[in-house]
Design a protein around this motif. Structure first.
Motif, PDB file in Angstrom:
ATOM      1  N   PRO A 173       0.847  -1.194   0.000  1.00  0.00           N
ATOM      2  CA  PRO A 173       0.000   0.000   0.000  1.00  0.00           C
ATOM      3  C   PRO A 173       0.882   1.244   0.000  1.00  0.00           C
ATOM      4  N   ALA A 226       0.955   3.625   1.956  1.00  0.00           N
ATOM      5  CA  ALA A 226       1.427   3.943   3.302  1.00  0.00           C
ATOM      6  C   ALA A 226       2.747   3.248   3.632  1.00  0.00           C
ATOM      7  N   ALA A 257      -3.683   8.422  -2.083  1.00  0.00           N
ATOM      8  CA  ALA A 257      -4.282   8.182  -0.770  1.00  0.00           C
ATOM      9  C   ALA A 257      -4.452   6.692  -0.480  1.00  0.00           C
ATOM     10  N   GLN A 258      -5.070   5.980  -1.431  1.00  0.00           N
ATOM     11  CA  GLN A 258      -5.397   4.576  -1.197  1.00  0.00           C
ATOM     12  C   GLN A 258      -4.775   3.642  -2.225  1.00  0.00           C
TER      13      GLN A 258
END
Length: 386
Positions: A16, A18, A369-370
């Protein structure tokens, strides 16, 4: 993590967003592909060849995507860039710059035996040495005479184009046309300034073509144009090939150009930001936050990066740090600062030298973001200065 060029890569495919380490050079693949499609569609609609400048991205993978979208090949500025991209399978390259060193020209001749190659010239000495190197190796290249269209850098005066082209032909080299790129026009902020600069460049092209005609030569192609002016060159009817590069990523400096009340010709109104430096907040003070992306991770020749959708101004904190302060705050603490560990996305001021600071790209699909890491590409021509 996956190794890129012998170093630890900032992410693995499937991670991901992140999980991407910081600072890292990240491509929003969806945005980049829309940029590629928009420029290719414009060139096709105008009946022009598209040869994007790969000095922007220095990546064989991206060059191949550009070719798949309709580009005839790519430009580079340095011989070593051409060698690096050829090594990774890019088959059609134009060194849109002068080379006069015999040792380098010997490498040009060898490379011409592996790929379709073109080169720019602006001197009798350069032509003579190029011809000798090609004869020794038994290879051929396309040769463009560069004219100075207002940059005040490389290129001969337009009136001298005919004599130089005759020199090319006298050696039996493949005469290809004129190199007419006005780099200085690309970041003139107003549409009116850019229009005036390209009108001057168009006058130089006309004068060069007249010089060629007096020498008894036709002009097969005029190549040039950049992300800031390509619609103007297209509208002139003189250029047959576009060399735009930064459109693929759209850095902060290009985005600062004013389009004017109407789009220039039939050009796309704007390209999307697709290249980012992912950074992380590592310290917070009373009125500022500090991220881990200093100018070792982004070039500052065109100014500081822009904070993406953050409401913060980026200030230079040195090699390893960037300092964020709220935009339009009147007192310390008047606007909320990001917290420790928060992600901050930066839009580089100048994409080309920023790319040269990194060993790899992290390509993200599905947004910042995702999204998920779809690919990790090496920057194939990183550090190719010769």
């Amino acid at each position: 993590m996956t190794s890129v060029a012998g170093r630890r890569a900032p992410a693995r495919v499937g991670d991901p967003v992140a999980a991407i380490d910081t600072p890292a050079l990240v491509i929003d693949l969806d945005a980049m592909e829309r940029n590629l499609a928009a420029m290719a569609a414009f060139a096709h609609a105008q009946g022009l060849r598209l040869r994007p400048h790969a000095k922007t991205h220095k990546s064989a993978a991206i060059a191949q995507l550009q070719r798949a979208a309709g580009a005839v090949g790519v430009c580079v500025q340095k011989l070593s860039e051409a060698e690096a991209l050829a090594e990774q399978g890019v088959p059609d390259l134009y060194i849109s710059n002068e080379i006069v060193d015999p040792a380098k020209l010997a490498r040009v001749a060898v490379l011409a035996g592996r790929v379709r190659l073109a080169i720019a010239v602006d001197s009798h000495l350069g032509i003579d040495r190029l011809a000798a190197a090609l004869k020794a190796e038994g290879t051929e290249v396309d040769v463009f005479v560069e004219i100075d269209v207002g940059q005040g850098r490389c290129g001969v005066a337009p009136a001298d184009a005919g004599a130089l082209a005759l020199r090319v032909v006298s050696h039996g080299l493949r005469w290809a046309g004129l190199q007419a790129y006005h780099g200085g026009a690309q970041h003139l902020r107003s549409a009116a300034e850019r229009k005036a600069a390209i009108e001057h460049a168009a006058g130089a092209v006309r004068a060069a073509k007249a010089s060629l005609a007096l020498a008894g030569l036709a002009c097969p192609l005029v190549t040039g144009a950049g992300t800031g002016t390509f619609a103007l060159e297209a509208a002139s009817g003189l250029w047959g090939e576009l060399q735009c590069g930064s459109y693929v990523f759209m850095d902060r400096d290009y985005a600062d150009n004013h389009l004017g009340p109407e789009p220039l010709g039939a050009a796309p109104v704007a390209f999307e930001h697709a290249l980012f430096v992912k950074s992380q907040v590592i310290s917070v003070g009373a009125a500022h936050a500090v991220v881990d992306a200093g100018h070792k991770s982004h070039a500052i020749d065109s100014g500081m990066p822009k904070v993406w959708q953050g409401g913060f101004e980026f200030r230079n904190g040195g090699d390893e740090h960037g300092i964020l302060t709220p935009v339009l705050h009147t007192e310390p603490g008047a606007a909320a600062l990001p917290s420790l560990g928060d992600t901050v996305w930066l839009i580089p001021g100048h994409c080309d030298p920023t790319v040269n600071l990194h060993g790899s790209y992290v390509g993200v699909r599905g947004g910042l973001a995702q999204g998920v890491v779809e690919t990790v590409w090496p920057v194939d021509a990183r550090g190719c200065l010769t």
